[in-house]
Design a protein around this motif. Structure first.
Motif, mmCIF file in Angstrom:
data_model
loop_
_atom_site.group_PDB
_atom_site.id
_atom_site.type_symbol
_atom_site.label_atom_id
_atom_site.label_comp_id
_atom_site.label_asym_id
_atom_site.label_seq_id
_atom_site.Cartn_x
_atom_site.Cartn_y
_atom_site.Cartn_z
ATOM 1 N N VAL A 75 -122.167 8.382 47.116
ATOM 2 C CA VAL A 75 -122.805 9.686 47.007
ATOM 3 C C VAL A 75 -124.271 9.524 46.631
ATOM 4 O O VAL A 75 -125.151 10.086 47.275
ATOM 5 C CB VAL A 75 -122.089 10.560 45.960
ATOM 6 N N ALA A 76 -124.526 8.765 45.570
ATOM 7 C CA ALA A 76 -125.892 8.599 45.086
ATOM 8 C C ALA A 76 -125.999 7.295 44.312
ATOM 9 O O ALA A 76 -125.041 6.871 43.666
ATOM 10 C CB ALA A 76 -126.293 9.769 44.192
ATOM 11 N N LEU A 77 -127.165 6.700 44.398
ATOM 12 C CA LEU A 77 -127.468 5.490 43.648
ATOM 13 C C LEU A 77 -128.742 5.714 42.865
ATOM 14 O O LEU A 77 -129.677 6.339 43.366
ATOM 15 C CB LEU A 77 -127.659 4.293 44.576
ATOM 16 N N ILE A 78 -128.783 5.186 41.652
ATOM 17 C CA ILE A 78 -130.022 5.187 40.893
ATOM 18 C C ILE A 78 -130.274 3.762 40.441
ATOM 19 O O ILE A 78 -129.425 3.126 39.820
ATOM 20 C CB ILE A 78 -130.009 6.193 39.727
ATOM 21 N N TYR A 79 -131.442 3.266 40.785
ATOM 22 C CA TYR A 79 -131.786 1.885 40.503
ATOM 23 C C TYR A 79 -132.447 1.786 39.130
ATOM 24 O O TYR A 79 -132.866 2.784 38.541
ATOM 25 C CB TYR A 79 -132.692 1.349 41.602
ATOM 26 N N SER A 80 -132.549 0.561 38.657
ATOM 27 C CA SER A 80 -133.150 0.355 37.347
ATOM 28 C C SER A 80 -134.594 0.856 37.321
ATOM 29 O O SER A 80 -135.096 1.258 36.277
ATOM 30 C CB SER A 80 -133.103 -1.127 36.967
ATOM 31 N N GLY A 114 -131.505 -2.207 32.901
ATOM 32 C CA GLY A 114 -131.822 -3.043 34.049
ATOM 33 C C GLY A 114 -130.799 -2.997 35.163
ATOM 34 O O GLY A 114 -130.871 -3.792 36.106
ATOM 35 N N SER A 115 -129.868 -2.050 35.060
ATOM 36 C CA SER A 115 -128.768 -1.987 36.027
ATOM 37 C C SER A 115 -128.929 -0.842 37.013
ATOM 38 O O SER A 115 -129.496 0.195 36.694
ATOM 39 C CB SER A 115 -127.443 -1.804 35.294
ATOM 40 N N ASP A 116 -128.403 -1.086 38.202
ATOM 41 C CA ASP A 116 -128.288 -0.031 39.198
ATOM 42 C C ASP A 116 -126.912 0.609 39.040
ATOM 43 O O ASP A 116 -125.910 -0.099 38.919
ATOM 44 C CB ASP A 116 -128.423 -0.602 40.607
ATOM 45 N N ILE A 117 -126.858 1.921 39.042
ATOM 46 C CA ILE A 117 -125.614 2.656 38.824
ATOM 47 C C ILE A 117 -125.370 3.567 40.016
ATOM 48 O O ILE A 117 -126.319 4.192 40.535
ATOM 49 C CB ILE A 117 -125.678 3.512 37.548
ATOM 50 N N GLY A 118 -124.117 3.643 40.431
ATOM 51 C CA GLY A 118 -123.798 4.467 41.583
ATOM 52 C C GLY A 118 -122.768 5.533 41.279
ATOM 53 O O GLY A 118 -121.943 5.389 40.377
ATOM 54 N N TRP A 119 -122.850 6.618 42.031
ATOM 55 C CA TRP A 119 -121.810 7.650 42.065
ATOM 56 C C TRP A 119 -121.141 7.565 43.437
ATOM 57 O O TRP A 119 -121.820 7.538 44.465
ATOM 58 C CB TRP A 119 -122.386 9.038 41.882
ATOM 59 N N PHE A 120 -119.827 7.542 43.418
ATOM 60 C CA PHE A 120 -119.025 7.518 44.637
ATOM 61 C C PHE A 120 -118.003 8.640 44.559
ATOM 62 O O PHE A 120 -117.764 9.199 43.491
ATOM 63 C CB PHE A 120 -118.304 6.166 44.776
#
Length: 114
Positions: free
Chosen positions: A51-56, A34-40
């Motif tokens: 850089v990129a985000l992926i949502y739940s 259920g979490s949104d995870i990001g790459w920075f």
């Protein structure tokens, strides 16, 4: 305690590819799913940037500079998030970090040689 561990960085020539992984621990599968995870990333002498985000939901968002070259994905069962990086350029050289809320990984260095 939640931890994020990145891996997969290295030295690659211009035009090459790398796949980064971010492994989450200390959080349950339901929370991860259920979490949104990001790459920075933080390049030498520059501010950290998204850089990129992926949502739940599985939806994604990318910085303009990497659109069409990078792909973010997730495997909820493994609690992993991936960043496939193709057509790498010297300006992609940076330390890449995985992020969940206030939690950051230690980073993995990507160096693209010209």
């Amino acid at each position: 305690q939640v931890q994020l561990v990145e891996s997969g960085g290295g030295l690659v020539q211009t035009g090459g590819s790398l796949r980064l992984s971010c492994a989450a621990s200390g959080m349950g599968l339901r929370i991860f799913s259920g979490s949104d995870i990001g790459w920075f990333r933080r390049a030498p002498g520059k501010e950290r940037e998204m850089v990129a985000l992926i949502y739940s939901s599985g939806s994604t968002n990318y910085a303009d500079s990497v659109k069409g070259r990078f792909t973010v994905s997730r495997d909820n069962a493994k609690k992993n998030v991936y960043l496939q990086m193709n057509s790498l350029k010297p300006e992609d050289t940076a330390v890449y970090y995985c992020n969940w809320g206030s939690v950051w990984g230690q980073g993995t260095l990507v160096t693209v040689s010209s």
